[in-house]
Design an enzyme around this catalytic site. Structure first.
Site, PDB file in Angstrom:
ATOM      1  N   LYS A 244       0.858  -1.186   0.000  1.00 51.21           N
ATOM      2  CA  LYS A 244       0.000   0.000   0.000  1.00 51.21           C
ATOM      3  C   LYS A 244       0.883   1.222   0.000  1.00 51.21           C
ATOM      4  CE  LYS A 244      -4.493   0.734   0.031  1.00 51.21           C
ATOM      5  NZ  LYS A 244      -5.520  -0.178  -0.528  1.00 51.21           N
TER       6      LYS A 244
HETATM    7  P1  NAD Z   1     -12.944   7.559  -2.611  1.00 51.51           P
HETATM    8  O1  NAD Z   1     -11.985   8.591  -2.175  1.00 51.51           O
HETATM    9  O2  NAD Z   1     -13.331   7.495  -4.044  1.00 51.51           O
HETATM   10  O3  NAD Z   1     -14.303   7.665  -1.764  1.00 51.51           O
HETATM   11  C1  NAD Z   1     -14.338   7.712  -0.391  1.00 51.51           C
HETATM   12  C2  NAD Z   1     -15.711   8.243  -0.006  1.00 51.51           C
HETATM   13  O4  NAD Z   1     -15.887   8.166   1.418  1.00 51.51           O
HETATM   14  C3  NAD Z   1     -15.935   9.714  -0.374  1.00 51.51           C
HETATM   15  O5  NAD Z   1     -17.226   9.848  -0.903  1.00 51.51           O
HETATM   16  C4  NAD Z   1     -15.830  10.434   0.972  1.00 51.51           C
HETATM   17  O6  NAD Z   1     -16.554  11.650   0.975  1.00 51.51           O
HETATM   18  C5  NAD Z   1     -16.435   9.384   1.866  1.00 51.51           C
HETATM   19  N1  NAD Z   1     -16.174   9.543   3.288  1.00 51.51           N
HETATM   20  C6  NAD Z   1     -15.016   9.829   3.914  1.00 51.51           C
HETATM   21  N2  NAD Z   1     -15.208   9.894   5.247  1.00 51.51           N
HETATM   22  C7  NAD Z   1     -16.520   9.637   5.453  1.00 51.51           C
HETATM   23  C8  NAD Z   1     -17.338   9.545   6.613  1.00 51.51           C
HETATM   24  N3  NAD Z   1     -16.850   9.747   7.829  1.00 51.51           N
HETATM   25  N4  NAD Z   1     -18.658   9.256   6.449  1.00 51.51           N
HETATM   26  C9  NAD Z   1     -19.165   9.059   5.236  1.00 51.51           C
HETATM   27  N5  NAD Z   1     -18.442   9.104   4.116  1.00 51.51           N
HETATM   28  C10 NAD Z   1     -17.136   9.400   4.215  1.00 51.51           C
HETATM   29  O7  NAD Z   1     -12.338   6.176  -2.130  1.00 51.51           O
HETATM   30  P2  NAD Z   1     -12.699   4.705  -2.649  1.00 51.51           P
HETATM   31  O8  NAD Z   1     -11.690   4.317  -3.657  1.00 51.51           O
HETATM   32  O9  NAD Z   1     -14.149   4.612  -2.973  1.00 51.51           O
HETATM   33  O10 NAD Z   1     -12.371   3.851  -1.345  1.00 51.51           O
HETATM   34  C11 NAD Z   1     -13.308   3.679  -0.288  1.00 51.51           C
HETATM   35  C12 NAD Z   1     -12.894   2.479   0.544  1.00 51.51           C
HETATM   36  O11 NAD Z   1     -12.844   1.315  -0.287  1.00 51.51           O
HETATM   37  C13 NAD Z   1     -11.505   2.576   1.177  1.00 51.51           C
HETATM   38  O12 NAD Z   1     -11.523   1.882   2.410  1.00 51.51           O
HETATM   39  C14 NAD Z   1     -10.624   1.836   0.189  1.00 51.51           C
HETATM   40  O13 NAD Z   1      -9.426   1.358   0.778  1.00 51.51           O
HETATM   41  C15 NAD Z   1     -11.564   0.707  -0.188  1.00 51.51           C
HETATM   42  N6  NAD Z   1     -11.236   0.048  -1.447  1.00 51.51           N
HETATM   43  C16 NAD Z   1     -11.136   0.764  -2.607  1.00 51.51           C
HETATM   44  C17 NAD Z   1     -10.855   0.095  -3.785  1.00 51.51           C
HETATM   45  C18 NAD Z   1     -10.802   0.813  -5.108  1.00 51.51           C
HETATM   46  O14 NAD Z   1     -10.709   0.128  -6.138  1.00 51.51           O
HETATM   47  N7  NAD Z   1     -10.891   2.132  -5.159  1.00 51.51           N
HETATM   48  C19 NAD Z   1     -10.644  -1.296  -3.784  1.00 51.51           C
HETATM   49  C20 NAD Z   1     -10.767  -2.007  -2.581  1.00 51.51           C
HETATM   50  C21 NAD Z   1     -11.072  -1.309  -1.425  1.00 51.51           C
END
Ligand code: NAD
Length: 425
Positions: free
Chosen positions: A118
């Site tokens: 990561k």
């Molecule tokens: P992103 O930045 O696109 O979205 C994150 C979202 O969470 C945003 O809408 C933000 O406003 C919201 N957020 C932040 N704090 C918050 C809170 N306290 N309450 C409500 N909403 C809140 O990120 P992402 O890529 O969608 O990743 C989200 C999660 O999924 C992370 O844990 C990431 O590690 C995991 N993940 C992502 C991927 C990927 O392909 N992008 C793959 C596996 C896991």
């Protein structure tokens, strides 16, 4: 000796340390179940390589900011390291280490030949201009250049990063190499060697995991989604497309609720226009915490770690939690929810769709070839459903929760790889 979760003063624990403690706790449980020896437990608890870098960024007003960046390779015994890059103000080395460890188990669980890594930069990307973001990304990549490469360590998008970030990474790496190296990152735009199906892959995996866990028609099943970003917004869309009723969603600025069901496509268009779900016209405002406690069939935490803790878990009424985010449930909350009879599809299974299609993108890049959307979708579905069925069997056979079973499989495969390879020298 068991896997050591360090003792910390509770008031001083950062979210990153909390995440690392959770990851070490889960590893400890799996190691105990597998009967691993002390040396191997310690090895699996320790990242192979951790790099902390200082990233100077020239701001638009001419001033200079210096932010911290990290890249952690937790384990490379099964193949090159793989894991996203996060831009977030609270990212620290502990959080990045925890996320790298979860990547190791996730890749092993779904049977793709990667270790776990990561990266992260402690920065708020929302306050930077596009040019500042580009300078930051390129300088950070330059600092971690010795670690990454298509055969060594392959980054991807995570919180606060996207296809554009991946394009800058690919370009920076390629300029240094002297030729184009598309396989150095995944989650790239299609024009640079991205894969069909990668943008929605994590969310598609969340949909597959939800439907598999429900084991019945999703028609009318109520869903709340915390985090309306890359993962949450499309997970809401795909679940709605399958017939579920998405009644509430949130992002960092607010939460909205409509018991008749939200029009997810319209809400996504609203977010594209305004930047947030807050003040969406066809829904009522909701407090952030209330979303997690709604009386719904399915809760999808898709924001950050530590959303469901010992303090709110007793009020969580969803029957099924499908973890789109990494580490959204603390071990204390896990125990409370298990006692309440809540089923949790754990992060390393539920959100594995992203790394599965990242792997497929990398394979296509290494072969200089591209597959159709349906080929990608079929492979994603096969790997997700196969992993889910293995997790269910191990949970049933050993009397474990789905999270414990998923860790037993993932940790077990990595331990076996270590044992077969032996220790050098
Ligand atoms: P992103 O930045 O696109 O979205 C994150 C979202 O969470 C945003 O809408 C933000 O406003 C919201 N957020 C932040 N704090 C918050 C809170 N306290 N309450 C409500 N909403 C809140 O990120 P992402 O890529 O969608 O990743 C989200 C999660 O999924 C992370 O844990 C990431 O590690 C995991 N993940 C992502 C991927 C990927 O392909 N992008 C793959 C596996 C896991």
């Amino acid at each position: 000796m068991s896997v050591m979760v360090p003792s910390r003063t509770p008031a001083l624990i950062t979210p990153g340390q909390q995440a690392l403690d959770s990851a070490l706790h889960q590893l400890g449980q799996a190691a105990e179940e597998l009967g691993l020896d002390d040396g191997l437990r310690t090895m699996l608890a320790t990242p192979r390589r951790s790099l902390t870098v200082s990233v100077p960024v020239r701001r638009e007003d001419g001033s200079l900011d210096v932010v911290q960046g990290f890249r952690v390779q937790h384990n490379v015994s099964r193949g090159p390291a793989k894991g996203g890059i996060r831009f977030h103000p609270s990212t620290d080395i502990h959080e990045v280490t925890a996320l790298a460890m979860w990547m190791t188990w996730k890749c092993a669980l779904v049977g793709i030949p990667y270790g776990g890594a990561k990266g992260g930069v402690s920065v708020d990307p929302t306050v930077l201009s596009t040019r500042e973001l580009e300078r930051l990304t390129r300088r950070y990549v330059n600092e971690i250049l010795p670690l990454i490469g298509p055969e060594k360590d392959i980054p991807a998008p995570d919180v606060g990063t996207d296809e554009q970030t991946m394009a800058w990474i690919m370009d920076t790496y390629s300029v240094n190499a002297g030729y184009s190296v598309p396989g150095v990152v995944t989650g790239k735009p299609m024009t640079l060697g991205g894969s069909l199906g990668r943008t929605g892959a994590t969310s598609r995996g969340v949909q597959i995991a939800t439907l598999t866990a429900l084991g019945r028609s999703p028609e009318g099943v109520t869903v709340a989604v915390q985090g309306f970003g890359k993962v949450g917004a499309l997970a809401a869309q795909y679940l709605a497309d399958a017939g579920a009723r998405v009644v509430a969603v949130s992002d960092v600025s607010g939460a909205v609720h409509n018991s008749s069901g939200l029009d997810v496509a319209d809400l996504r268009a609203w977010v594209t226009e305004t930047g947030s779900v807050a003040s969406y016209r066809h829904a009522d405002a909701l407090a952030h915490d209330e979303l997690l406690e709604l009386d719904v069939d399915v809760l999808v935490p898709a924001a950050l770690e530590g959303a469901i803790t010992a303090s709110n878990a007793p009020r969580v009424r969803a029957r099924l939690i499908v973890e789109g985010a990494n580490g959204p449930t603390t071990p204390e909350a896990d125990e409370i929810l298990a006692a309440q009879g809540t089923t949790i599809v754990p992060d390393i299974l539920a959100n594995a769709g992203g790394v599965i299609v990242s792997y497929l993108e990398w394979v296509q890049n290494m072969q200089a070839y591209s597959w159709s959307a349906s080929e990608v979708e079929v492979r994603l579905r096969d790997l997700m459903e196969g992993a889910f069925s293995e997790v269910k069997s191990v949970a049933a056979a050993r009397g474990l929760t789905l999270r414990q079973a998923a860790h037993v499989i993932g940790v077990g495969r990595v331990a076996e790889a270590h044992q077969m390879r032996g220790l050098y020298p």
